[in-house]
Design an enzyme around this catalytic site. Structure first.
Site, PDB file in Angstrom:
ATOM      1  N   PRO A  14      98.591 -41.633 -15.573  1.00 28.60           N
ATOM      2  CA  PRO A  14      99.810 -42.428 -15.685  1.00 28.60           C
ATOM      3  C   PRO A  14     100.851 -42.178 -14.601  1.00 28.60           C
ATOM      4  CG  PRO A  14      99.889 -40.581 -17.184  1.00 28.60           C
ATOM      5  CD  PRO A  14      98.525 -40.545 -16.554  1.00 28.60           C
ATOM      6  N   ASP A  37      96.326 -48.216  -5.708  1.00 29.40           N
ATOM      7  CA  ASP A  37      97.406 -49.035  -6.258  1.00 29.40           C
ATOM      8  C   ASP A  37      98.738 -48.353  -6.086  1.00 29.40           C
ATOM      9  OD1 ASP A  37      95.856 -50.954  -7.238  1.00 29.40           O
ATOM     10  OD2 ASP A  37      95.931 -50.323  -9.333  1.00 29.40           O
ATOM     11  N   LYS A  59     100.225 -54.258  -5.574  1.00 31.50           N
ATOM     12  CA  LYS A  59     101.386 -55.146  -5.565  1.00 31.50           C
ATOM     13  C   LYS A  59     102.613 -54.258  -5.548  1.00 31.50           C
ATOM     14  CE  LYS A  59      99.878 -57.271  -9.357  1.00 31.50           C
ATOM     15  NZ  LYS A  59      99.892 -58.031 -10.577  1.00 31.50           N
ATOM     16  N   GLY A  90      96.021 -46.913 -11.320  1.00 28.89           N
ATOM     17  CA  GLY A  90      96.941 -46.259 -12.253  1.00 28.89           C
ATOM     18  C   GLY A  90      96.354 -46.274 -13.658  1.00 28.89           C
ATOM     19  N   GLY A  91      96.577 -45.193 -14.418  1.00 23.26           N
ATOM     20  CA  GLY A  91      96.121 -45.141 -15.812  1.00 23.26           C
ATOM     21  C   GLY A  91      94.616 -45.166 -15.912  1.00 23.26           C
ATOM     22  N   ASP A  92      94.110 -46.081 -16.724  1.00 23.38           N
ATOM     23  CA  ASP A  92      92.661 -46.232 -16.916  1.00 23.38           C
ATOM     24  C   ASP A  92      92.215 -47.541 -16.257  1.00 23.38           C
ATOM     25  OD1 ASP A  92      90.168 -45.402 -18.632  1.00 23.38           O
ATOM     26  OD2 ASP A  92      90.409 -47.581 -18.834  1.00 23.38           O
ATOM     27  N   THR A 120      95.538 -43.534 -19.919  1.00 22.66           N
ATOM     28  CA  THR A 120      96.293 -44.770 -19.764  1.00 22.66           C
ATOM     29  C   THR A 120      97.778 -44.542 -20.065  1.00 22.66           C
ATOM     30  OG1 THR A 120      96.389 -47.066 -20.457  1.00 22.66           O
ATOM     31  CG2 THR A 120      95.785 -45.480 -22.144  1.00 22.66           C
ATOM     32  N   ALA A 121      98.615 -45.405 -19.485  1.00 21.66           N
ATOM     33  CA  ALA A 121     100.071 -45.223 -19.609  1.00 21.66           C
ATOM     34  C   ALA A 121     100.534 -45.186 -21.065  1.00 21.66           C
ATOM     35  CB  ALA A 121     100.785 -46.350 -18.866  1.00 21.66           C
ATOM     36  N   MET A 174     103.526 -53.919 -19.676  1.00 16.64           N
ATOM     37  CA  MET A 174     104.074 -55.026 -18.869  1.00 16.64           C
ATOM     38  C   MET A 174     104.959 -55.941 -19.704  1.00 16.64           C
ATOM     39  SD  MET A 174     100.611 -55.931 -16.726  1.00 16.64           S
ATOM     40  CE  MET A 174      99.455 -55.599 -18.045  1.00 16.64           C
TER      41      MET A 174
HETATM   42  N1  SAH Z   1      95.632 -49.558 -16.034  1.00 11.88           N
HETATM   43  C1  SAH Z   1      96.966 -49.101 -16.285  1.00 11.88           C
HETATM   44  C2  SAH Z   1      97.903 -50.219 -16.670  1.00 11.88           C
HETATM   45  C3  SAH Z   1      98.269 -51.081 -15.511  1.00 11.88           C
HETATM   46  S1  SAH Z   1      99.289 -52.403 -16.000  1.00 11.88           S
HETATM   47  C4  SAH Z   1      96.924 -48.037 -17.381  1.00 11.88           C
HETATM   48  O1  SAH Z   1      95.886 -47.832 -17.999  1.00 11.88           O
HETATM   49  O2  SAH Z   1      97.939 -47.405 -17.606  1.00 11.88           O
HETATM   50  C5  SAH Z   1     100.865 -51.842 -15.479  1.00 11.88           C
HETATM   51  C6  SAH Z   1     101.705 -51.462 -16.666  1.00 11.88           C
HETATM   52  O3  SAH Z   1     101.337 -50.162 -17.101  1.00 11.88           O
HETATM   53  C7  SAH Z   1     103.179 -51.333 -16.383  1.00 11.88           C
HETATM   54  O4  SAH Z   1     103.823 -52.591 -16.401  1.00 11.88           O
HETATM   55  C8  SAH Z   1     103.632 -50.479 -17.517  1.00 11.88           C
HETATM   56  O5  SAH Z   1     103.720 -51.217 -18.716  1.00 11.88           O
HETATM   57  C9  SAH Z   1     102.458 -49.543 -17.659  1.00 11.88           C
HETATM   58  N2  SAH Z   1     102.662 -48.283 -16.929  1.00 11.88           N
HETATM   59  C10 SAH Z   1     101.955 -47.800 -15.915  1.00 11.88           C
HETATM   60  N3  SAH Z   1     102.389 -46.567 -15.569  1.00 11.88           N
HETATM   61  C11 SAH Z   1     103.419 -46.284 -16.389  1.00 11.88           C
HETATM   62  C12 SAH Z   1     104.269 -45.168 -16.565  1.00 11.88           C
HETATM   63  N4  SAH Z   1     104.176 -44.072 -15.803  1.00 11.88           N
HETATM   64  N5  SAH Z   1     105.217 -45.223 -17.537  1.00 11.88           N
HETATM   65  C13 SAH Z   1     105.326 -46.288 -18.335  1.00 11.88           C
HETATM   66  N6  SAH Z   1     104.543 -47.366 -18.213  1.00 11.88           N
HETATM   67  C14 SAH Z   1     103.600 -47.367 -17.265  1.00 11.88           C
END
Ligand code: SAH
Length: 539
Positions: A14, A37, A59, A90-92, A120-121, A174
């Site tokens: 995250p 990303d 983006k 980012g995240g998963d 994931t976030a 999002m």
């Molecule tokens: N694949 C990513 C999500 C990407 S979509 C995952 O699994 O986390 C992008 C959205 O992820 C952002 O708009 C927000 O809602 C969330 N996000 C990503 N990083 C974040 C963080 N550090 N803190 C809070 N929300 C986050």
């Protein structure tokens, strides 16, 4: 097609770079090329090997990026050329990460790929805000849902009213742009306006912030704080648990920005410890350590043990080499003194260049100023007989004075020090009847001009504290700060100047800079306590 090519779709976690999996890290370290990303922490790219290519395909606000089709094309092209490709997301990768589209494209192209999951976030926001997504008696289910309405006609939009009717936990990604619509729809679907909601921005990062409100008050509460993406919205009674379960923001240095004026290598331990205490840490060396010139006679030869041959006069070498050769040839003083870890390292380096080893130090007693110097010596198998706890010449002189001199009759001391070392130590020793060889073991060099990174930290990033580890770091800092020093000293002065060691304190005072706290010994618990005091953080 090159059969060696493979593409790893790696979840970076995250935000906090520590939250990537070990497998993800291994892929990164082996990668030939990384497509990353914006939300994947750039720190992680430093794990890649030299020569690994980094391509940003994310983006950014106001810049739509290169588009998913183009990303898929690049992944296929690189994998096909035989490279180890990492697509760092980012995240998963498979949760709102479009990793599915990339996997399908690679599969259709007949290429090898693997998926490495990431935290994931939503899961990170839950953990780092102290809001369990499920909780016995409160929530038995959770829905991960996007708040971003799809522009793609084939993707059905989310039925918020249906979700409102269900009454379990929601983890919304999002959702910030549609916050007002989402809460109205949830209420219209049957969710009580008093339902607790938490918005967590920058989850797991030092800049994390969190607001708890209700569906009814949410929009106003968020507008007031100016919270923006990336944020996760957690809806449900679970958000009420934050009061008892929050921990991240309670770490003693949470949200504090600290600059360490040292190289990254020297800072590693203390930076990690400060980060564990919640601080955001940046490092920047304020001085450069350079070896003294190595002058080796043209006809220099070494014997079978790689020791310089006796025919060559030590006088033909540079002073540091000369001193070491004399030591090795059993012209033994009573004491050898090291005053810094740099001194130990640079002396050791020269010793090895000369084909000598630790036996050169056999015989005399060894003294070290400060615990870090003692640690450095111990790393080379040399255990000091005398350690001045405080890194100050005065402390070592005191230790020499109070020593039982009957055991150390040879009153000859060799010092290995910096080109900038002052005369307190040799003068004091001479006053006590010692003969002193003061050898310059390394050169301390200052930066030539202001440093734009440091200026940016001072002017825009609003540092909370700067740690000075030596007197010379103060001068180096002044040069690097340049004009930005004025903004650092702008009242009301919130930036704290922390001296580690007395020489840093003296240098700050001489330079007419504030010195909010002095930590006499560079022990981590003392530094942490000093920082807490300087920043007035209570336990
Ligand atoms: N694949 C990513 C999500 C990407 S979509 C995952 O699994 O986390 C992008 C959205 O992820 C952002 O708009 C927000 O809602 C969330 N996000 C990503 N990083 C974040 C963080 N550090 N803190 C809070 N929300 C986050």
């Amino acid at each position: 097609m090159n059969a060696g090519g493979i593409c790893y779709l790696v979840g970076a976690g995250p935000g906090d770079p520590m939250l990537i999996t070990r497998r993800g890290l291994r892929c990164l370290r082996e990668a030939d090329i990384v497509f990353h990303d914006r939300l994947a922490n750039a720190e992680l790219l430093r794990e890649t090997k030299t020569g690994c290519e980094h391509v940003s395909v994310g983006k950014t606000p106001g810049n739509p990026g290169i588009g998913q089709e183009e990303i898929c094309r690049l992944l296929i092209e690189s994998t096909r050329s035989g490279k180890k490709v990492v697509r760092l997301k980012g995240g998963d990768p498979f949760l709102f990460g479009r990793g599915g589209e990339e996997a399908v494209a690679l599969a259709q192209a007949g290429l090898r790929f693997e998926i490495v999951p990431g935290i994931t976030a939503g899961i990170a926001a839950s953990a780092y805000a102290g809001i369990p997504l499920t909780h016995r008696g409160i929530a038995g289910a959770v829905t991960f849902v996007t708040g971003h309405e799809s522009e793609d006609a084939d993707t059905p939009n989310v039925d918020w009213r249906a979700l409102g009717a269900l009454g379990h936990s929601l983890c919304i990604y999002m959702g910030m742009a549609n916050l007002d619509i989402i809460r109205h729809e949830l209420i219209a679907g049957g969710r009580s306006p008093g339902t607790p909601v938490a918005v967590i921005q920058n989850a797991s990062l030092p800049a994390q912030s969190c607001v708890v409100a209700t569906l009814e008050t949410l929009f106003e509460a968020v507008s007031e704080t100016g919270m923006r993406a990336p944020a996760i919205i957690l809806v449900g009674e679970i958000a009420g648990l934050r009061e008892s379960c929050s921990w991240f923001e309670k770490r003693p240095l949470f949200g504090k920005r600290v600059l360490l004026l040292r190289t990254e290598n020297q800072s590693r331990d203390i930076a990690e410890a400060l980060e564990e205490a919640g601080a955001a840490v940046v490092t920047c060396p304020a001085i450069r350590i350079e070896p003294v010139p190595f002058e080796i006679p043209e006809n220099a030869t070494f014997d079978s043990q790689r020791k310089p041959c006796a025919e060559i006069q030590p006088a033909d070498y540079d002073p540091l080499s000369r001193a070491l050769i004399c030591l090795a040839r059993e012209a033994k003083p009573g004491w050898i003194v090291f005053t810094s870890a740099n001194g130990v390292e640079q002396t050791w380096l020269r010793l090895r260049q000369l084909g000598l080893d630790a036996r050169a130090f056999a015989g005399p007693r060894l003294a070290a100023i400060g615990p870090k110097t003692a640690e450095a010596l111990t790393r080379y198998g040399l255990v000091p007989d005398l350690i001045a706890e405080k890194p100050s010449s005065a402390d070592l002189l005191e230790a020499f004075r109070s020593m039982n001199t009957a055991k150390t009759p040879i009153k000859h001391v060799v010092l290995f020090r910096s080109s900038l070392a002052d005369t307190i130590l040799p003068d004091g020793l001479r006053e006590n009847g010692y003969t002193v060889d003061d050898i310059v073991a390394y050169r301390t060099c200052f930066p030539e001009k202001p440093d734009s990174r440091l200026q940016e930290w001072l002017e825009r990033w609003r540092l909370d504290a700067i740690l000075f580890f030596s007197g010379s770091a103060v001068e180096g800092f002044r040069i690097m700060a340049g004009d930005a020093l004025d903004s650092a000293l702008f009242p009301p002065l919130t930036l704290r100047f922390v001296a580690i060691g007395l020489s840093a304190q003296q240098a700050l005072m001489q330079a007419d800079l504030p010195c909010d706290i002095t930590v006499p010994i560079p022990h981590f618990p003392d530094i942490l306590r000093g920082l807490r005091d300087a920043l007035r953080v209570t336990e």
